[in-house]
Motif scaffolding. Structure first.
Motif, PDB file in Angstrom:
ATOM      1  N   GLU A 136       1.989   4.315  -3.245  1.00  0.00           N
ATOM      2  CA  GLU A 136       2.066   5.771  -3.142  1.00  0.00           C
ATOM      3  C   GLU A 136       3.445   6.276  -3.532  1.00  0.00           C
ATOM      4  O   GLU A 136       3.568   7.340  -4.163  1.00  0.00           O
ATOM      5  CB  GLU A 136       1.715   6.214  -1.723  1.00  0.00           C
ATOM      6  CG  GLU A 136       0.249   6.002  -1.373  1.00  0.00           C
ATOM      7  CD  GLU A 136      -0.140   6.622  -0.049  1.00  0.00           C
ATOM      8  OE1 GLU A 136      -1.297   7.044   0.072  1.00  0.00           O
ATOM      9  OE2 GLU A 136       0.719   6.685   0.864  1.00  0.00           O
TER      10      GLU A 136
ATOM     11  N   ARG B  49     -11.580  -1.709   3.898  1.00  0.00           N
ATOM     12  CA  ARG B  49     -11.832  -0.973   5.136  1.00  0.00           C
ATOM     13  C   ARG B  49     -12.317  -1.949   6.198  1.00  0.00           C
ATOM     14  O   ARG B  49     -13.043  -2.881   5.902  1.00  0.00           O
ATOM     15  CB  ARG B  49     -12.916   0.081   4.934  1.00  0.00           C
ATOM     16  CG  ARG B  49     -12.431   1.430   4.408  1.00  0.00           C
ATOM     17  CD  ARG B  49     -12.023   1.378   2.967  1.00  0.00           C
ATOM     18  NE  ARG B  49     -11.777   2.719   2.446  1.00  0.00           N
ATOM     19  CZ  ARG B  49     -11.131   2.968   1.319  1.00  0.00           C
ATOM     20  NH1 ARG B  49     -10.681   1.971   0.564  1.00  0.00           N
ATOM     21  NH2 ARG B  49     -10.945   4.201   0.921  1.00  0.00           N
TER      22      ARG B  49
ATOM     23  N   ARG C 175       0.464  11.018  -1.946  1.00  0.00           N
ATOM     24  CA  ARG C 175      -0.430  10.352  -1.009  1.00  0.00           C
ATOM     25  C   ARG C 175      -1.828  10.247  -1.622  1.00  0.00           C
ATOM     26  O   ARG C 175      -2.161  10.949  -2.568  1.00  0.00           O
ATOM     27  CB  ARG C 175      -0.515  11.142   0.299  1.00  0.00           C
ATOM     28  CG  ARG C 175       0.785  11.214   1.095  1.00  0.00           C
ATOM     29  CD  ARG C 175       1.129   9.871   1.710  1.00  0.00           C
ATOM     30  NE  ARG C 175       2.306   9.993   2.556  1.00  0.00           N
ATOM     31  CZ  ARG C 175       2.277  10.150   3.867  1.00  0.00           C
ATOM     32  NH1 ARG C 175       1.120  10.234   4.480  1.00  0.00           N
ATOM     33  NH2 ARG C 175       3.389  10.236   4.558  1.00  0.00           N
ATOM     34  N   GLY C 176      -2.665   9.406  -1.037  1.00  0.00           N
ATOM     35  CA  GLY C 176      -4.066   9.374  -1.418  1.00  0.00           C
ATOM     36  C   GLY C 176      -4.531   8.104  -2.095  1.00  0.00           C
ATOM     37  O   GLY C 176      -5.713   7.991  -2.440  1.00  0.00           O
ATOM     38  N   PHE C 177      -3.656   7.105  -2.298  1.00  0.00           N
ATOM     39  CA  PHE C 177      -4.105   5.834  -2.851  1.00  0.00           C
ATOM     40  C   PHE C 177      -5.195   5.256  -1.952  1.00  0.00           C
ATOM     41  O   PHE C 177      -5.046   5.207  -0.729  1.00  0.00           O
ATOM     42  CB  PHE C 177      -2.925   4.859  -2.940  1.00  0.00           C
ATOM     43  CG  PHE C 177      -3.322   3.454  -3.282  1.00  0.00           C
ATOM     44  CD1 PHE C 177      -3.725   3.129  -4.562  1.00  0.00           C
ATOM     45  CD2 PHE C 177      -3.298   2.452  -2.317  1.00  0.00           C
ATOM     46  CE1 PHE C 177      -4.101   1.831  -4.891  1.00  0.00           C
ATOM     47  CE2 PHE C 177      -3.664   1.153  -2.629  1.00  0.00           C
ATOM     48  CZ  PHE C 177      -4.074   0.850  -3.922  1.00  0.00           C
ATOM     49  N   ASN C 178      -6.313   4.838  -2.535  1.00  0.00           N
ATOM     50  CA  ASN C 178      -7.425   4.392  -1.690  1.00  0.00           C
ATOM     51  C   ASN C 178      -8.089   3.097  -2.138  1.00  0.00           C
ATOM     52  O   ASN C 178      -9.202   2.784  -1.689  1.00  0.00           O
ATOM     53  CB  ASN C 178      -8.477   5.496  -1.567  1.00  0.00           C
ATOM     54  CG  ASN C 178      -9.147   5.819  -2.897  1.00  0.00           C
ATOM     55  OD1 ASN C 178      -8.820   5.225  -3.924  1.00  0.00           O
ATOM     56  ND2 ASN C 178     -10.065   6.771  -2.878  1.00  0.00           N
ATOM     57  N   ALA C 179      -7.437   2.312  -2.984  1.00  0.00           N
ATOM     58  CA  ALA C 179      -8.026   1.041  -3.425  1.00  0.00           C
ATOM     59  C   ALA C 179      -7.648  -0.067  -2.446  1.00  0.00           C
ATOM     60  O   ALA C 179      -6.900  -0.990  -2.766  1.00  0.00           O
ATOM     61  CB  ALA C 179      -7.576   0.698  -4.839  1.00  0.00           C
ATOM     62  N   PHE C 180      -8.175   0.052  -1.222  1.00  0.00           N
ATOM     63  CA  PHE C 180      -7.886  -0.933  -0.178  1.00  0.00           C
ATOM     64  C   PHE C 180      -9.145  -1.213   0.623  1.00  0.00           C
ATOM     65  O   PHE C 180     -10.105  -0.447   0.611  1.00  0.00           O
ATOM     66  CB  PHE C 180      -6.759  -0.441   0.739  1.00  0.00           C
ATOM     67  CG  PHE C 180      -6.985   0.933   1.332  1.00  0.00           C
ATOM     68  CD1 PHE C 180      -7.784   1.104   2.451  1.00  0.00           C
ATOM     69  CD2 PHE C 180      -6.391   2.048   0.759  1.00  0.00           C
ATOM     70  CE1 PHE C 180      -7.991   2.370   2.999  1.00  0.00           C
ATOM     71  CE2 PHE C 180      -6.589   3.310   1.288  1.00  0.00           C
ATOM     72  CZ  PHE C 180      -7.390   3.485   2.406  1.00  0.00           C
TER      73      PHE C 180
ATOM     74  N   VAL D 103      -5.418  -4.910  -1.176  1.00  0.00           N
ATOM     75  CA  VAL D 103      -5.352  -3.767  -2.083  1.00  0.00           C
ATOM     76  C   VAL D 103      -5.476  -4.276  -3.513  1.00  0.00           C
ATOM     77  O   VAL D 103      -5.164  -5.427  -3.812  1.00  0.00           O
ATOM     78  CB  VAL D 103      -4.038  -2.966  -1.945  1.00  0.00           C
ATOM     79  CG1 VAL D 103      -3.866  -2.433  -0.534  1.00  0.00           C
ATOM     80  CG2 VAL D 103      -2.825  -3.808  -2.351  1.00  0.00           C
TER      81      VAL D 103
ATOM     82  N   CYS E  51       0.834  -1.201   0.000  1.00  0.00           N
ATOM     83  CA  CYS E  51       0.000   0.000   0.000  1.00  0.00           C
ATOM     84  C   CYS E  51       0.873   1.257   0.000  1.00  0.00           C
ATOM     85  O   CYS E  51       0.652   2.191  -0.785  1.00  0.00           O
ATOM     86  CB  CYS E  51      -0.911  -0.031   1.220  1.00  0.00           C
ATOM     87  SG  CYS E  51      -2.330   1.080   1.136  1.00  0.00           S
TER      88      CYS E  51
ATOM     89  N   LEU F 226     -13.809  -2.362  -0.858  1.00  0.00           N
ATOM     90  CA  LEU F 226     -12.894  -2.421  -2.000  1.00  0.00           C
ATOM     91  C   LEU F 226     -13.630  -3.025  -3.194  1.00  0.00           C
ATOM     92  O   LEU F 226     -14.073  -4.175  -3.137  1.00  0.00           O
ATOM     93  CB  LEU F 226     -11.666  -3.265  -1.661  1.00  0.00           C
ATOM     94  CG  LEU F 226     -10.686  -3.534  -2.808  1.00  0.00           C
ATOM     95  CD1 LEU F 226     -10.032  -2.239  -3.277  1.00  0.00           C
ATOM     96  CD2 LEU F 226      -9.621  -4.541  -2.390  1.00  0.00           C
TER      97      LEU F 226
END
Length: 231
Positions: free
Chosen positions: A22, A35, A28-33, A181, A18, A165
């Motif tokens: 980046e 929760r 920053r800001g990768f969000n394909a993970f 991810v 993860c 995701l």
């Protein structure tokens, strides 16, 4: 993805990947993970890495379609898992979530999927048979339970959502006890260098912190070097 990169990705955890994404993206800001907290069938096992073969299941209520339709779709599911390109990961959304009860993943299905050559499973659904699941076949699941309910396959090869995701058929997945991810295709060729850069950068702080005599003054110097080097 070549064998060298595959071996590297299996040797590192999902938080490392993860962060490395980046680094490769330069921001920053990768969000394909995922929760939330997921459950690993074998927390100490290496990560699962591979291209997603997607499906959806249900189990709370009996299927409304005829048995021959349900069986044909189940066989189509197994055919897709067996013949999909490798390395691959079964990514299965239980659409009963968050009230899933059907333990699709246990001794039988982990053994079958391992036999097909899959790397592991990512699901928001239920697993069971924890002492009898196939060795070296990791399942990252939403919960543990005793029953298979009325579990049946409802869709194949469509987009699925697991713990926030969204995964498309063919997406490159990295998953372990931390979650999962989707690795963006445009960073794959940069990942090995990004992982090395990230680990070197973290060592700027971790190295001094592990040495005798570490204090705030040494921390300040180490942190300044870390901030200059990190994304």
């Amino acid at each position: 993805m070549n064998d060298e990169l595959l071996t590297l990705l299996r040797s590192v955890d999902t938080p490392t990947v993860c962060n490395a994404i980046e680094v490769a993206q330069g921001r920053r800001g990768f969000n394909a993970f995922t929760r939330g907290t997921m459950i690993s069938s074998a927390p100490d096992d290496p990560a699962i890495v591979g291209y997603a073969i997607t499906a959806k299941i249900q189990a709370v209520k009996p299927p409304t379609e005829t048995p021959d339709v349900i069986r044909a779709r189940r066989m189509a599911y197994y055919k897709a898992m067996a013949e999909g390109g490798k390395p691959s990961v079964a990514v299965v959304e239980d659409t009963d979530f968050p009230h899933a009860i059907g333990a699709f993943w246990g001794e039988v299905n982990t053994t079958i999927h391992k036999g097909f050559g899959l790397s592991g499973t990512l699901t928001n659904g239920v697993m069971r048979d924890l002492g009898d699941m196939a060795d070296d076949y990791l399942v990252i699941a939403g919960s543990i339970g005793p029953s298979h309910g009325f579990v049946h396959v409802t869709e194949l090869g469509t987009p699925v959502t697991v713990f926030g995701l969204t995964v498309q058929q063919g997406d490159l997945i990295h998953a372990d006890r931390h979650g999962a991810v989707v690795i963006p295709p445009e960073v794959v060729d940069q990942l090995a260098d990004a992982i090395q850069k990230m680990q070197d950068t973290e060592h700027l702080v971790l190295g001094p912190a592990r040495e005798p005599g570490f204090d705030f003054e040494k921390f300040e110097a180490a942190w300044a070097a870390f901030e200059r080097a990190r994304t």
